[in-house]
Design an enzyme around this catalytic site. Structure first.
Site, PDB file in Angstrom:
ATOM      1  N   LYS A 127     -35.618 -10.640 -38.285  1.00 33.59           N
ATOM      2  CA  LYS A 127     -34.528 -11.617 -38.307  1.00 33.59           C
ATOM      3  C   LYS A 127     -34.181 -11.905 -39.758  1.00 33.59           C
ATOM      4  O   LYS A 127     -35.051 -12.298 -40.541  1.00 33.59           O
ATOM      5  CB  LYS A 127     -34.914 -12.909 -37.588  1.00 33.59           C
ATOM      6  N   ARG A 170     -29.560 -24.216 -32.436  1.00 35.52           N
ATOM      7  CA  ARG A 170     -29.663 -25.631 -32.110  1.00 35.52           C
ATOM      8  C   ARG A 170     -28.881 -26.059 -30.875  1.00 35.52           C
ATOM      9  O   ARG A 170     -29.228 -27.055 -30.236  1.00 35.52           O
ATOM     10  CB  ARG A 170     -29.264 -26.460 -33.339  1.00 35.52           C
ATOM     11  N   HIS A 198     -28.490 -13.431 -38.837  1.00 42.77           N
ATOM     12  CA  HIS A 198     -27.833 -14.732 -39.007  1.00 42.77           C
ATOM     13  C   HIS A 198     -26.609 -14.495 -39.882  1.00 42.77           C
ATOM     14  O   HIS A 198     -26.740 -14.085 -41.034  1.00 42.77           O
ATOM     15  CB  HIS A 198     -28.797 -15.713 -39.664  1.00 42.77           C
ATOM     16  N   CYS A 212     -35.486 -17.570 -43.294  1.00 42.16           N
ATOM     17  CA  CYS A 212     -35.673 -18.995 -43.578  1.00 42.16           C
ATOM     18  C   CYS A 212     -35.478 -19.262 -45.075  1.00 42.16           C
ATOM     19  O   CYS A 212     -36.093 -18.597 -45.908  1.00 42.16           O
ATOM     20  CB  CYS A 212     -37.055 -19.450 -43.133  1.00 42.16           C
ATOM     21  N   GLN A 219     -42.801 -15.254 -33.885  1.00 39.33           N
ATOM     22  CA  GLN A 219     -42.210 -14.999 -35.197  1.00 39.33           C
ATOM     23  C   GLN A 219     -43.246 -15.268 -36.278  1.00 39.33           C
ATOM     24  O   GLN A 219     -43.833 -16.355 -36.338  1.00 39.33           O
ATOM     25  CB  GLN A 219     -40.976 -15.854 -35.473  1.00 39.33           C
ATOM     26  N   ASN A 261     -26.563 -14.164 -34.657  1.00 41.33           N
ATOM     27  CA  ASN A 261     -27.057 -15.545 -34.667  1.00 41.33           C
ATOM     28  C   ASN A 261     -26.214 -16.351 -35.645  1.00 41.33           C
ATOM     29  O   ASN A 261     -25.722 -15.822 -36.629  1.00 41.33           O
ATOM     30  CB  ASN A 261     -28.539 -15.542 -35.079  1.00 41.33           C
ATOM     31  N   GLY A 262     -26.053 -17.643 -35.329  1.00 37.25           N
ATOM     32  CA  GLY A 262     -25.366 -18.536 -36.256  1.00 37.25           C
ATOM     33  C   GLY A 262     -24.154 -19.213 -35.654  1.00 37.25           C
ATOM     34  O   GLY A 262     -23.162 -18.555 -35.364  1.00 37.25           O
ATOM     35  N   GLY A 263     -24.234 -20.524 -35.432  1.00 36.26           N
ATOM     36  CA  GLY A 263     -23.075 -21.303 -35.012  1.00 36.26           C
ATOM     37  C   GLY A 263     -22.572 -21.040 -33.613  1.00 36.26           C
ATOM     38  O   GLY A 263     -21.429 -21.381 -33.293  1.00 36.26           O
TER      39      GLY A 263
END
Length: 340
Positions: free
Chosen positions: A145, A240, A177, A106, A76, A217-219
């Protein structure tokens, strides 16, 4: 043997779909990526974001070196100068990366000040110029992304305009995201948690642009959630949760009717790697921090984390003793279950 979720009877992941681990600063290091690969040979792994300046003017090997076992691996990049991004993309291709991704997601102040990350969503034409230059420089795929929006650009229509503008370059793969980013007032951590998830916007994007590859993406924290998303889009990027509970990656093997590897078998493969890295000068704590979540949600996990946190583990023998403790704890629990 350790517990896992019940096997899924039919293959749910299609040949064109993929599971990936999100790029995470200070987390998706080469040591973590080697560890993550042992859980699942099919997931796509990402480097931490590397800025074009770090590659052009810094220690290339420090930023770009990887173990061949990490493949398929994506670099990336962070940047907004088309020529610099093209040059770095060519370096990445020559270095052996399977794909290059541009960070447009980001939200940190540091990257904004350098015109990197989510702030670029306000300039879709510039992003398109960057992607076009990158694609012209290399043969491997280039992907993007991004967020579903930023600040006062929060509507689905504005995200669609961004995607359509970039897609005119021939770029077909977008990792989305499913949160907006508020670039003023929220920290990067808050931007991962406070703006509500809008999965439906990502689903709608796939429905309205079926020729594009859309990855969500996300959660995303469980196998069940991953399965549900794959019914709507082309891929799932786990963030994460893949770090705090890496066995989730092993559980994803069930999506293609494959048996997840055992946690202890994974560690038996990782221990020689740890020995090698220690010989190269890495500290043990640098390595053990990546394996703290190995036994997440398993009895004894707290003791495992305590044994390996900070400088509690001085040698590989300390890691092996912690493993023996976990094996005995799990075997005892299994024996009691059978006895009952």
């Amino acid at each position: 043997m350790t517990a896992s979720t019940a096997p899924i009877s039919t293959s749910l992941i299609q040949p064109h779909q993929r599971i990936s681990v999100a790029p995470m600063m200070d987390w998706t290091t080469r040591d973590y990526r080697y560890f993550a690969r042992l859980f699942n040979p099919h997931v796509w792994l990402y480097s931490e974001m590397v800025t074009t300046g770090a590659i052009l003017y810094g220690d290339k090997a420090r930023h770009l070196d990887f173990n061949a076992a990490e493949q398929p691996l994506v670099l990336q990049l962070g940047g907004s100068n088309p020529q610099d991004l093209a040059t770095c993309s060519k370096i990445a291709e020559d270095w052996g990366y399977a794909e290059v991704n541009l960070n447009v997601g980001c939200p940190s102040d540091r990257v904004q000040n350098n015109k990197i990350g989510a702030c670029l969503m306000a300039e879709p034409e510039l992003v398109a110029d960057c992607i076009a230059a990158m694609q012209q420089a290399i043969e491997i795929p280039v992907t993007v992304k991004h967020r579903i929006g930023i600040d006062d650009r929060q509507s689905y229509e504005e995200m669609l305009h961004f995607v359509d503008t970039v897609a005119q370059t021939g770029c077909t793969h977008f990792i989305v995201h499913a949160r907006i980013a508020l670039l003023n007032g929220l920290s990067p951590k808050e931007n991962r948690e406070i703006p509500p998830l809008r999965y439906d916007d990502v689903y709608r994007l796939k429905q309205e642009r079926p020729d594009l590859t859309i990855e969500i993406n996300g959660g995303i924290q469980t196998l069940e959630a991953t399965t549900a998303h794959l019914a709507q889009v082309d891929g799932v990027m786990i963030g994460r949760s893949a770090y705090h509970d890496p066995y989730l990656l092993a559980q994803c093997m069930q999506l293609s009717q494959q048996t997840p590897p055992d946690r202890f078998a994974i560690m038996q493969q990782f221990l020689p790697y740890m020995e090698q890295r220690l010989q190269q000068g890495a500290s043990l704590s640098m390595l053990t921090r990546h394996i703290l979540g190995l036994f997440q949600n398993i009895p004894g996990a707290r003791k495992w984390r305590q044994a390996l946190s900070g400088n509690n583990a001085k040698t590989i023998a300390d890691v092996e003793r912690a493993l023996t403790y976990m094996q005995e704890r799990i075997d005892t629990a299994a024996h009691c279950f059978v006895a009952d």
